[in-house]
Design an enzyme around this catalytic site. Structure first.
Site, PDB file in Angstrom:
ATOM      1  CB  VAL A   1      14.161  -7.413 -18.656  1.00  0.00           C
ATOM      2  CG1 VAL A   1      15.415  -7.143 -17.819  1.00  0.00           C
ATOM      3  CG2 VAL A   1      13.910  -6.268 -19.616  1.00  0.00           C
TER       4      VAL A   1
ATOM      5  NE  ARG B   1      -6.364  -4.317   1.537  1.00  0.00           N
ATOM      6  CZ  ARG B   1      -7.229  -5.294   1.735  1.00  0.00           C
ATOM      7  NH1 ARG B   1      -8.515  -5.086   1.535  1.00  0.00           N
ATOM      8  NH2 ARG B   1      -6.819  -6.489   2.137  1.00  0.00           N
TER       9      ARG B   1
ATOM     10  CB  CYS C   1      -0.901   0.011   1.243  1.00  0.00           C
ATOM     11  SG  CYS C   1      -1.830  -1.518   1.478  1.00  0.00           S
TER      12      CYS C   1
END
Length: 609
Positions: A295, A50, A2
């Site tokens: 990646v 949240r 959060c």
């Protein structure tokens, strides 16, 4: 996971400041895309965004309880995960607490009611939270031991602002973003920052393993956890077995979630071990196979240039490891245009000056991972804890009385304009920070020689480079609503390995021997033999040329907030020197902070004083 914000002011009624609180809270919307909550009291305003991970229906915040003779509120806003919350919940229930949700948020709140501020000593996890205790008229800010989750604050007479990211504080008119000349060395090399230090005047970060109390008497910060040096009495076999047992438990704990999980897999030792254990656990639970991600950059076949820190591309090793483990692997291949196009979003996520392509590529990687899962595991801290970086194994760098990870690399601060250079004295600023950290090293009585020096070297890496890597990981992941967990940052693992003698950490003649010996039976041979390779970057000459053109413009642009900071001739000399060091790939890599600091100061209206 959060985003949290808050405002305490003993000189005004904050119940009238809901619009200001809402502005602060909404700066955290990317960190928490699922819900928003706010709470205000006479002198308190708390906001929360949240990202739902555990107990998707419960766990809303701010979380509120009442206690004391007058049934006054205790209010919590919390970011992160406490991995041992289920055990703590059982302990608290045995002490008479009753729970209405399945979330770790309620466990944190109830733990405070039971044990006060010392509750943090019982938590295993990554977290940053704030608790307002109305009966004490006190705010408590807490941050996890290693500093995985961020938490910033600005104290002023009678009040305090805090937020998960600087943007939450900068949304308030009570804070003016100013960089003092004395902070320029860390502005252009954030790895030199001491714990808690930022380049903005009046902006502090809660130090890892620390608490901040704020009351009418003001703010005070104190530690609840430190590394402690003890004699290591286990033999090699026992040490290797303990490392394996500990890390298996860590990974199992960090897979607890009510949402899909995945892992970053570069094909290196750290990520492959982590992915192997996660894949095994999920498969056993009927939730596999594990999704893994790596990646790459288009053009690596022709453009890649090996360096000591990045000797070879990850792609082939990641695919080999995934086949060996049986994971569902995803190669994320980025074009240069992708990297450049994502710069604005990555810069906004960072809040402080970014790392350019290294931030944007990670941002794009996480954006793709988020399409498949809400939680991802990553291998940060393994090199710092087990001794994996090249500078740990270069005796010349180790023995020199300075930060080994920077060594003899050119310093961008050496290109400051002459008058500024004389005032700031960047070499002294670097050395002062080195001596400060050196004085903090928890020493083992009687330890001398290489073991004593390596204890210092590893402490430097835990307090400098690792802090910066964790900060980047948090910003880029939370900007896309992805929670990234870092198993090698478990404090129990770090405490144990910290005291293992250096020669045992290299027992088989290879870097990170303890990890190799502990998990050799589950890894492919190519992974066991592979040298350390850092997070990748693009080697596209067109990208490098564009960076250099942009920097040239900044140096002569009178509207730039950096005009006059650098001596253009010194910058040109540094460019022509063609320095390639352990940490810098080329001149554009070294000079990139000029471009990024300029962009940051313009975007946030930061002034130089």
């Amino acid at each position: 996971m959060c985003g949290i914000v808050g405002w305490i002011d003993f000189r005004r009624d904050l119940r009238q400041e809901t619009p200001a609180l809402r502005r602060m809270t909404r700066t955290m919307s990317l960190r928490g895309p699922d819900a928003e909550g706010m709470w205000t009291g006479p002198h308190t305003a708390l906001g929360h965004r949240r990202l739902s991970i555990i107990d998707l229906e419960g766990g809303t915040q701010p979380a509120i309880a009442r206690h004391g003779p007058y049934d006054e509120p205790v209010v919590l806003v919390y970011s992160g995960e406490v991995y041992n919350f289920q055990e703590l919940r059982g302990t608290l229930m045995a002490r008479g607490h009753r729970f209405t949700t399945r979330s770790d948020t309620e466990v944190v709140l109830r733990a405070y009611l039971e044990w006060g501020a010392s509750c943090v000593e019982r938590f295993n996890g990554m977290f940053a939270f704030a608790i307002w205790d109305a009966s004490r008229e006190e705010l408590l800010l807490a941050r996890d031991r290693i500093g995985v989750k961020p938490l910033y604050y600005h104290a002023y007479p009678g009040g305090l602002l805090f937020a998960s990211e600087p943007k939450g504080i900068m949304a308030s008119p009570l804070f003016t973003p100013v960089v003092g000349e004395e902070s320029l060395p860390i502005l252009f090399n954030a790895r030199l920052s001491l714990p808690g230090e930022t380049p903005l005047r009046g902006l502090r970060e809660v130090r890892p393993g620390h608490l901040v109390r704020f009351s009418r008497a003001g703010a005070s910060e104190f530690p609840y956890w430190r590394l402690v040096s003890r004699e290591h009495r286990d033999d090699l076999k026992t040490t290797v077995g303990t490392v394996r047992e500990l890390f298996e438990d860590v990974v199992d704990r960090q897979l607890v979630a009510d949402v899909p999980r995945s892992a970053m897999l570069s094909g290196g030792l750290d990520s492959t071990i982590m992915s192997a254990l996660a894949h095994r656990s999920l498969t056993k639970a009927g939730e596999g196979p594990l999704n893994t991600f790596s990646v790459e950059f288009a053009g690596d076949d022709s453009d890649f240039k090996p360096t000591e820190l990045r000797p070879e591309p990850d792609g082939p090793y990641a695919r080999l490891a995934a086949r060996h483990l049986g994971t569902r692997h995803h190669d994320i291949v980025l074009e240069t245009a992708d990297v450049i196009g994502a710069l604005p979003a990555a810069r906004r996520a960072r809040d402080l000056p970014s790392l350019g392509q290294f931030d944007t590529s990670m941002y794009l990687l996480f954006k793709e991972i988020r399409r498949h899962s809400t939680v991802a595991l990553s291998g940060e801290a393994a090199d710092e804890v087990f001794g994996g970086y090249p500078w740990f194994h270069d005796e010349r760098l180790v023995r020199r009385d300075r930060f080994p990870w920077i060594g003899d690399a050119p310093r961008l601060a050496d290109c400051f304009a002459p008058d500024l250079h004389r005032r700031v004295r960047p070499a002294d600023a670097e050395h002062d920070r080195y001596l400060t950290l050196k004085a903090e090293v928890p020493r083992l009585p009687g330890e001398t020689g290489l073991n004593a020096r390596m204890r210092e070297v590893m402490y430097f890496s835990l307090k400098g480079p690792l802090t910066y890597l964790l900060d980047r990981k948090d910003r880029m992941s939370m900007a896309v609503g992805l929670e990234v967990r870092v198993p090698y940052c478990d404090h129990r693992l770090i405490e144990y390995v910290w005291n293992v003698p250096w020669e045992m950490k290299n027992a088989d003649g290879h870097w990170k021997s303890l990890l190799r010996l502990a998990f050799a039976d589950i890894l492919p041979q190519a992974t066991l033999d592979r040298a350390k390779s850092g997070y990748p970057g693009t080697h596209d000459p067109a990208y490098e040329a564009e960076v250099m053109r942009s920097i040239d413009k900044i140096l002569t642009d009178r509207s730039s907030p950096l005009f006059g900071v650098f001596d253009p001739q010194r910058v040109e000399d540094l460019t022509r020197a063609g320095s390639r060091t352990m940490t810098w790939l080329n001149a554009s890599h070294l000079l990139l902070p000029i471009l990024e600091v300029d962009a940051w100061m313009r975007a946030y209206g930061v002034t130089l004083a």
